[in-house]
Enzyme design. Structure first.
Site, PDB file in Angstrom:
ATOM      1  N   MET A   1      -0.902  37.851  56.560  1.00 17.28           N
ATOM      2  CA  MET A   1      -2.256  38.132  57.019  1.00 17.28           C
ATOM      3  C   MET A   1      -2.498  39.641  57.089  1.00 17.28           C
ATOM      4  SD  MET A   1      -3.601  35.519  59.901  1.00 17.28           S
ATOM      5  CE  MET A   1      -4.357  33.982  59.412  1.00 17.28           C
ATOM      6  N   CYS A   2      -3.494  40.042  57.827  1.00 20.29           N
ATOM      7  CA  CYS A   2      -3.946  41.428  57.850  1.00 20.29           C
ATOM      8  C   CYS A   2      -3.055  42.317  58.714  1.00 20.29           C
ATOM      9  CB  CYS A   2      -5.379  41.494  58.366  1.00 20.29           C
ATOM     10  SG  CYS A   2      -6.516  40.374  57.521  1.00 20.29           S
ATOM     11  N   ARG A   3      -3.270  43.604  58.583  1.00 13.16           N
ATOM     12  CA  ARG A   3      -2.650  44.615  59.426  1.00 13.16           C
ATOM     13  C   ARG A   3      -3.721  45.634  59.769  1.00 13.16           C
ATOM     14  NH1 ARG A   3       0.815  41.459  59.493  1.00 13.16           N
ATOM     15  NH2 ARG A   3       3.072  41.703  59.304  1.00 13.16           N
TER      16      ARG A   3
END
Length: 357
Positions: A1-3
Site C-alpha cells: 500500500m501507500c507510504r
C-alpha cells in the site's frame, strides 16, 4: 500500500534530502523497501505527490505548491530536478499503491484545499457501502471539490465539511486554525467513518477493518492519526523522529542529530528514513499525533477500539498482509509508557514528548 512522509522544521530543508538522496528515502521506499515486513507487494508505483509550503509568504497565501504525477516516483526526472532546487520548512510527500480508484493524477495524494493539505495511508472498509451516505452528508461545496474516485479524497471532503460545521471556514486564506480545531475535526471525521462502516458491515460475514492513517496541515499545525477499527489488530505503521538536524553523514546515509534539547527538525513517516534504531519512535495504534510549533503531542483515541491495557500486544498480521508495516526493531516504550491521564472529551490530554527549550 501507500507510504507518506511529513517534514516540519524551524529551518527549511532541500526536498532532495527527504525525497531522493537518502538510501531509504520515501522515493526509494517505493521500489526498495528493505524495512517492509511484508514482501509480497514491494512496489508503490501508482503515482506520487509532494506538497510544500513556499518560504515566501506572498506565494503561500492560498496554500502549498503541489506536484503530482502517475509515473513511478523513482523514474520521474522532473521530481528529481524540482527536489534539488526547492527548499521548504513544511513538506507532505506520498507514494501510492492503489487500492481504490483508477490510476490518475486526481487520485494521487496529497490533496489540497486553500491552506489545507491532506493525505491518507490505508483504506476505508466497505467504502462502496458508505459512499452514498458520506456524499449525502457533506455540503455541495465539498462534494463538488472531489475530482477523483478514491476513498481518501472523499475522507478529505468529509474532513473539510466537518471543520466547516464546527465553525471554521476551510477557505481561510492564512490557515492557522489551531491544533484544537484540526484535531477535533479529525476525530469527528474518524467517528463518522467508524460508525457508518460499522452499520454498513452489520450483515457482512467477513469484513476487514478500516485503516485510517490520516495527515492534515494548515501550513502551521500538523495532525496525524494512526487508527484502525479493531481492538486486536495493529494499524498501519507510523513513526516519528525529532532532533536538532537531519544530516547526511556519507552519500545516501543520513541520521538525526540531537546536539541539544531543541526539536528543530520533526519528521513523521509510514516507514523510517534511516536505519538507526534510536532515530525513530513508533506512534501508538489508535492515537493522534499533533505537531504544534515544534512540540509533539500524543493523544490516545478513546472509543470502543481503545485498549486500556498498555501492555496488550496487537496482531500485526493484517497490516503486514497489506504491505502496511514498515519497521526496524523499534522500541515499544512509547506505547507502554503513555501515562494514565485525565480524559478530555473523547481523548486524554496530550503527552508532550518533545518540546522547544
Amino acid at each position: 500500500m501507500c507510504r507518506f512522509l511529513i517534514f516540519k522544521g524551524k529551518q527549511p530543508i532541500r526536498l532532495s534530502h527527504l525525497l531522493t538522496r537518502p538510501a531509504h528515502s520515501i522515493i526509494n521506499q517505493s521500489f526498495d523497501s528493505r524495512l517492509r515486513l511484508d514482501r509480497r507487494r514491494p512496489m508503490n508505483g501508482d503515482g506520487f505527490g509532494v506538497a510544500y509550503y513556499p518560504l515566501d509568504s506572498e506565494l503561500s497565501e492560498d496554500g502549498p505548491c503541489l506536484f503530482k504525477a502517475i509515473t513511478p516516483a523513482w523514474n520521474n526526472q522532473n521530481l528529481s530536478t524540482l527536489a534539488e532546487k526547492t527548499k521548504s520548512d513544511l513538506v507532505f510527500a506520498h507514494v501510492r499503491a492503489s487500492t481504490y480508484g483508477v490510476l490518475s493524477e486526481t487520485n494521487c495524494h496529497p490533496f489540497t484545499y486553500h491552506s489545507l493539505c491532506f493525505m491518507h495511508n490505508g483504506g476505508i472498509s466497505n467504502f462502496k457501502g458508505i459512499k452514498r451516505r458520506l456524499l449525502n452528508h457533506i455540503n455541495d461545496e465539498y462534494l463538488n471539490f472531489i475530482q477523483g474516485s478514491t476513498d481518501s479524497e472523499c475522507a478529505f471532503a468529509l474532513f473539510l465539511d466537518t471543520l466547516d460545521k464546527l465553525g471554521y471556514d476551510p477557505r481561510k486564506q492564512d490557515g492557522d486554525f489551531g491544533n484544537v480545531a484540526l484535531r477535533k475535526a479529525m476525530l469527528r471525521t474518524i467517528d463518522y467513518i467508524r460508525d457508518w462502516t460499522k452499520e454498513a458491515n452489520r450483515n457482512e460475514v467477513h469484513v476487514e477493518p478500516s485503516l485510517l492513517n490520516f495527515a492534515v496541515t494548515d501550513g502551521s499545525t500538523v495532525i496525524v492519526s494512526r487508527y484502525i477499527t479493531s481492538k486486536t489488530d495493529e494499524a498501519a505503521s507510523l513513526h516519528f523522529s525529532c532532533g536538532s538536524s537531519f544530516v547526511e553523514t556519507s552519500p545516501g546515509e543520513y541520521r538525526v542529530e540531537r546536539l541539544d534539547r531543541n526539536q528543530d527538525v520533526i519528521m513523521v513517516a509510514s516507514e523510517p528514513l534511516t536505519f538507526e534504531r534510536g532515530d525513530w519512535t513508533a506512534v501508538p495504534t489508535n492515537s493522534i499525533l499533533t505537531i504544534k510549533k515544534q512540540t509533539i503531542l500524543l493523544h490516545p483515541i478513546i472509543d470502543e477500539y481503545y485498549q486500556e491495557d498498555p501492555l496488550y500486544l496487537r496482531s500485526s498480521t493484517l497490516a503486514e498482509s497489506k504491505g502496511l508495516m514498515g519497521s526496524i526493531p523499534l522500541a515499544k516504550a512509547v506505547e507502554k509508557n503513555v501515562p494514565p491521564l485525565e480524559r478530555e472529551g473523547r481523548t486524554r490530554p496530550p503527552t508532550a514528548v518533545a518540546h522547544i527549550a
